[in-house]
Scaffold this motif. Structure first.
Motif, PDB file in Angstrom:
ATOM      1  N   LEU A   1       0.833  -1.206   0.000  1.00  0.00           N
ATOM      2  CA  LEU A   1       0.000   0.000   0.000  1.00  0.00           C
ATOM      3  C   LEU A   1       0.866   1.254   0.000  1.00  0.00           C
ATOM      4  CD1 LEU A   1      -2.744   1.442   0.268  1.00  0.00           C
ATOM      5  CD2 LEU A   1      -2.520   1.176   2.754  1.00  0.00           C
ATOM      6  N   ALA A   2       1.952   1.233   0.757  1.00  0.00           N
ATOM      7  CA  ALA A   2       2.848   2.384   0.786  1.00  0.00           C
ATOM      8  C   ALA A   2       3.330   2.739  -0.612  1.00  0.00           C
ATOM      9  CB  ALA A   2       4.045   2.084   1.701  1.00  0.00           C
ATOM     10  N   ASN A   3       3.614   1.720  -1.407  1.00  0.00           N
ATOM     11  CA  ASN A   3       4.090   1.971  -2.765  1.00  0.00           C
ATOM     12  C   ASN A   3       3.016   2.605  -3.645  1.00  0.00           C
ATOM     13  OD1 ASN A   3       6.849   1.137  -2.780  1.00  0.00           O
ATOM     14  ND2 ASN A   3       6.155  -0.965  -2.544  1.00  0.00           N
ATOM     15  N   VAL A   4       1.751   2.268  -3.397  1.00  0.00           N
ATOM     16  CA  VAL A   4       0.672   2.901  -4.153  1.00  0.00           C
ATOM     17  C   VAL A   4       0.607   4.391  -3.810  1.00  0.00           C
ATOM     18  CG1 VAL A   4      -1.803   2.920  -4.635  1.00  0.00           C
ATOM     19  CG2 VAL A   4      -0.622   0.754  -4.244  1.00  0.00           C
ATOM     20  N   PHE A   5       0.726   4.713  -2.529  1.00  0.00           N
ATOM     21  CA  PHE A   5       0.761   6.128  -2.136  1.00  0.00           C
ATOM     22  C   PHE A   5       1.910   6.850  -2.816  1.00  0.00           C
ATOM     23  CE2 PHE A   5      -1.968   5.062   1.559  1.00  0.00           C
ATOM     24  CZ  PHE A   5      -2.816   6.167   1.536  1.00  0.00           C
ATOM     25  N   VAL A   6       3.085   6.219  -2.825  1.00  0.00           N
ATOM     26  CA  VAL A   6       4.256   6.842  -3.451  1.00  0.00           C
ATOM     27  C   VAL A   6       4.002   7.078  -4.935  1.00  0.00           C
ATOM     28  CG1 VAL A   6       6.669   6.455  -4.097  1.00  0.00           C
ATOM     29  CG2 VAL A   6       5.898   5.955  -1.760  1.00  0.00           C
TER      30      VAL A   6
ATOM     31  N   PRO B   1     -18.902   3.515   6.444  1.00  0.00           N
ATOM     32  CA  PRO B   1     -18.031   4.498   5.791  1.00  0.00           C
ATOM     33  C   PRO B   1     -17.757   4.096   4.348  1.00  0.00           C
ATOM     34  CG  PRO B   1     -16.734   3.057   7.196  1.00  0.00           C
ATOM     35  CD  PRO B   1     -18.182   2.698   7.440  1.00  0.00           C
ATOM     36  N   PRO B   2     -17.229   5.018   3.543  1.00  0.00           N
ATOM     37  CA  PRO B   2     -16.873   4.650   2.170  1.00  0.00           C
ATOM     38  C   PRO B   2     -15.909   3.469   2.141  1.00  0.00           C
ATOM     39  CG  PRO B   2     -16.697   7.020   2.488  1.00  0.00           C
ATOM     40  CD  PRO B   2     -16.922   6.424   3.850  1.00  0.00           C
ATOM     41  N   VAL B   3     -16.106   2.594   1.155  1.00  0.00           N
ATOM     42  CA  VAL B   3     -15.264   1.404   0.998  1.00  0.00           C
ATOM     43  C   VAL B   3     -14.600   1.473  -0.368  1.00  0.00           C
ATOM     44  CG1 VAL B   3     -15.229  -1.114   0.927  1.00  0.00           C
ATOM     45  CG2 VAL B   3     -16.783   0.059   2.490  1.00  0.00           C
ATOM     46  N   TYR B   4     -13.291   1.302  -0.399  1.00  0.00           N
ATOM     47  CA  TYR B   4     -12.523   1.448  -1.636  1.00  0.00           C
ATOM     48  C   TYR B   4     -11.791   0.144  -1.947  1.00  0.00           C
ATOM     49  CZ  TYR B   4     -12.944   6.319   0.014  1.00  0.00           C
ATOM     50  OH  TYR B   4     -13.410   7.525   0.505  1.00  0.00           O
ATOM     51  N   CYS B   5     -12.081  -0.478  -3.084  1.00  0.00           N
ATOM     52  CA  CYS B   5     -11.318  -1.641  -3.559  1.00  0.00           C
ATOM     53  C   CYS B   5     -10.082  -1.127  -4.286  1.00  0.00           C
ATOM     54  CB  CYS B   5     -12.145  -2.469  -4.530  1.00  0.00           C
ATOM     55  SG  CYS B   5     -13.503  -3.351  -3.789  1.00  0.00           S
TER      56      CYS B   5
ATOM     57  N   GLU C   1      -4.320   2.501 -15.177  1.00  0.00           N
ATOM     58  CA  GLU C   1      -4.957   3.812 -15.126  1.00  0.00           C
ATOM     59  C   GLU C   1      -6.325   3.731 -15.794  1.00  0.00           C
ATOM     60  OE1 GLU C   1      -3.986   8.499 -16.126  1.00  0.00           O
ATOM     61  OE2 GLU C   1      -2.435   6.957 -16.385  1.00  0.00           O
ATOM     62  N   GLY C   2      -7.342   4.174 -15.078  1.00  0.00           N
ATOM     63  CA  GLY C   2      -8.708   4.053 -15.569  1.00  0.00           C
ATOM     64  C   GLY C   2      -9.403   2.789 -15.119  1.00  0.00           C
ATOM     65  N   GLY C   3      -8.652   1.808 -14.602  1.00  0.00           N
ATOM     66  CA  GLY C   3      -9.245   0.586 -14.067  1.00  0.00           C
ATOM     67  C   GLY C   3      -9.946   0.851 -12.750  1.00  0.00           C
ATOM     68  N   SER C   4     -10.722  -0.113 -12.297  1.00  0.00           N
ATOM     69  CA  SER C   4     -11.571   0.107 -11.124  1.00  0.00           C
ATOM     70  C   SER C   4     -10.769   0.391  -9.853  1.00  0.00           C
ATOM     71  CB  SER C   4     -12.481  -1.106 -10.910  1.00  0.00           C
ATOM     72  OG  SER C   4     -11.709  -2.284 -10.680  1.00  0.00           O
ATOM     73  N   SER C   5      -9.674  -0.331  -9.635  1.00  0.00           N
ATOM     74  CA  SER C   5      -8.899  -0.123  -8.415  1.00  0.00           C
ATOM     75  C   SER C   5      -8.117   1.183  -8.466  1.00  0.00           C
ATOM     76  CB  SER C   5      -7.944  -1.301  -8.186  1.00  0.00           C
ATOM     77  OG  SER C   5      -8.672  -2.485  -7.915  1.00  0.00           O
ATOM     78  N   HIS C   6      -7.568   1.499  -9.623  1.00  0.00           N
ATOM     79  CA  HIS C   6      -6.873   2.784  -9.787  1.00  0.00           C
ATOM     80  C   HIS C   6      -7.849   3.932  -9.550  1.00  0.00           C
ATOM     81  CE1 HIS C   6      -5.122   6.232 -11.990  1.00  0.00           C
ATOM     82  NE2 HIS C   6      -3.949   5.695 -11.650  1.00  0.00           N
TER      83      HIS C   6
ATOM     84  N   VAL D   1      -7.863   6.949  -6.562  1.00  0.00           N
ATOM     85  CA  VAL D   1      -7.968   8.378  -6.888  1.00  0.00           C
ATOM     86  C   VAL D   1      -9.155   8.992  -6.152  1.00  0.00           C
ATOM     87  CG1 VAL D   1      -8.418  10.036  -8.742  1.00  0.00           C
ATOM     88  CG2 VAL D   1      -6.794   8.155  -9.105  1.00  0.00           C
ATOM     89  N   GLU D   2     -10.262   8.273  -6.114  1.00  0.00           N
ATOM     90  CA  GLU D   2     -11.444   8.758  -5.399  1.00  0.00           C
ATOM     91  C   GLU D   2     -11.140   8.902  -3.908  1.00  0.00           C
ATOM     92  OE1 GLU D   2     -16.062   7.376  -4.401  1.00  0.00           O
ATOM     93  OE2 GLU D   2     -14.707   6.047  -5.516  1.00  0.00           O
ATOM     94  N   PHE D   3     -10.433   7.938  -3.345  1.00  0.00           N
ATOM     95  CA  PHE D   3     -10.036   8.014  -1.940  1.00  0.00           C
ATOM     96  C   PHE D   3      -9.197   9.270  -1.673  1.00  0.00           C
ATOM     97  CE2 PHE D   3      -6.075   7.008   0.457  1.00  0.00           C
ATOM     98  CZ  PHE D   3      -6.559   7.249   1.736  1.00  0.00           C
TER      99      PHE D   3
END
Length: 476
Positions: free
Chosen positions: A22-27, A243-247, A455-460, A464-466
């Protein structure tokens, strides 16, 4: 403005690994990341090695080991030896939660020293006491649930609807929860279903998930649509807004190993020909079960790569590293010699992600830990499910009945899985039409997993929404 987040994975290598992913996704999204770590109460070479690997492999992430909490004061009239004896007799899960609770002051001091530069705190599922720290500091707080959405749906509902410290049900009782297929009570974690002292703190921790500003889940939308609908529709939290749930998954870390002997061995094998057996860092079997696995593999005639760990003493709760296994003593006489042209047995550890992604690997016998499950799915491999502990039986239910990417290894809930079952299932997945159909299904799921992260996929898009929602939280 560049975001800065603190990730708090709690105790255990199994919780650190997905948090680093997850840290790498933030980076990747331009954030500054610090992972605040709780050191185990006793010296752990496994923790030290995992931290060293994580820091070396992720130079853009800061790792900070929190200072230990002050020692608890002894009640008047008690002796140190009495306290030590009492502590040693406590259940390990109870001790884990006590340790995490005691870390609230060091965590508070660390966060306060970083404010106002920290934009959010992201917690492990068991770190509920840190919710109070975040509230005190007026800091947005999110959970990262490193297992699947189906588990979230079941455990939130279960933890908030039961008034007992455990679920006292006959193992054959069929349970039904929003977001999940019907399943037996025996598929719940034993810590919850058998009246263990650890049930109460586990259920309490899970009951606090809805208190966060959002929940990030290591899954992808198309893998668990039923569970995600139930969560978003508020069906899993009968007494609180969800609360909001993000996949945001599948987040899989590791890979890149080049020199391990088993990878060189795989290089010499035909494509999709090898069954890989590995049961996680805590997965061990007694000698009798190892012998049954060996006999089944030999009779199957299939190529195999098998990670064998030394048996663990069921009475030993210390978490000490296991000694290197003596394969000649643990496996049937002559087994290694008879199977040297068809299989390889590796002691204690193998670079799992690299093995699973190798062209020669054709199936995965797994304990159904969520990290391993996602690693198998993203490698496009059918799963032979052999759950051992924690939430792995629940994962098995979802893998087999919801995701349809695996089959059950029958007998895992009995005294021993017989050699005949190992032989039959290994041959089925590698040779039968049913096994080929399962492989095709997993390949399709693998492609969807890959698309979700692009990019543009559901998890990406969910991540971004999060981040946008986090911006809104900070502007309030």
């Amino acid at each position: 403005m560049k975001k800065s987040v603190v990730l708090y994975p709690g105790l255990g290598v199994g919780h650190l690994t997905p948090m680093v992913a997850l840290a790498n996704v933030f980076v990747q999204h331009g954030a500054t990341v610090t992972v605040a770590l709780v050191e185990p109460p006793t010296t752990s070479p496994e923790f030290s090695a995992a931290l060293t690997r994580a820091a070396a492999s992720n130079p853009s992430v800061t790792f900070h080991v929190l200072p230990p909490p002050p020692p608890p004061s002894s009640p008047a009239g008690s002796s140190i030896s009495d306290d030590a004896t009492s502590s040693a007799q406590q259940h390990p899960i109870v001790l884990m939660f006590e340790r995490l609770k005691s870390m609230s002051p060091p965590l508070r001091n660390f966060l306060r020293s970083r404010l106002p530069a920290v934009d959010a705190l992201v917690l492990d599922m068991f770190c509920g006491d840190a919710l109070d720290v975040a509230a005190e500091l007026n800091l947005p707080v999110y959970y990262f649930y490193a297992s699947g959405a189906g588990d979230v749906a079941v455990f939130i509902n279960l933890s908030r609807s039961t008034t007992t410290s455990s679920v006292d049900l006959d193992g054959d009782t069929v349970l039904s929860f929003p977001g999940a297929p019907p399943f037996k009570a025996s598929d719940l974690p034993q810590e919850i279903s058998n009246g263990s002292p650890g049930a109460k703190p586990i259920l309490h921790a899970l009951s606090r998930l809805p208190e966060a500003d959002g929940i990030l889940i290591n899954t992808f939308e198309s893998l668990e649509p039923r569970a995600m609908r139930a969560l978003r529709d508020g069906l899993c939290v009968p007494d609180h807004s969800t609360p909001p749930v993000y996949c945001i998954g599948p987040l899989v870390s590791g890979g890149g190993e080049k020199e391990h002997e088993c990878l060189r061995w795989l290089d010499t094998q035909p494509e999709n020909s090898v069954v890989f057996l590995s049961f996680g860092s805590m997965g061990t079997f007694p000698k009798r079960q190892l012998e049954e696995i060996a006999i089944g593999l030999e009779r199957s005639g299939q190529r195999f790569l098998w990670v064998v760990r030394s048996p663990r003493d069921p009475e030993d709760m210390s978490g000490k590293p296991l000694p290197e296994p003596d394969l000649d003593a643990l496996l049937p006489e002559g087994f290694l010699g008879r199977t040297k042209d068809m299989g390889l047995v590796v002691k204690s550890w193998a670079p799992q992600v690299d093995v699973l992604r190798h062209r020669a690997t054709g199936a995965f016998v797994t304990h159904c830990g969520w990290n391993s499950t996602l690693e198998g799915i993203t490698a496009g491999l059918p799963l032979l499910c052999w759950p051992l502990y924690a939430e792995q039986r629940m994962n098995k239910v979802f893998i087999v009945e919801e995701m349809k990417v695996g089959v059950e290894m029958s007998g895992y809930d009995e005294e021993v899985v017989k050699a005949e079952e190992v032989e039959t299932k290994v041959k089925w997945v590698m040779e039968s039409e049913g096994g080929q159909a399962l492989r095709k299904r997993v390949e399709e799921v693998k492609d969807k997993a890959s698309q979700a992260l692009k990019e543009g996929g559901s998890s990406h898009a969910a991540f971004v929404e999060f981040l946008k929602d986090l911006d809104n939280m900070r502007s309030l």
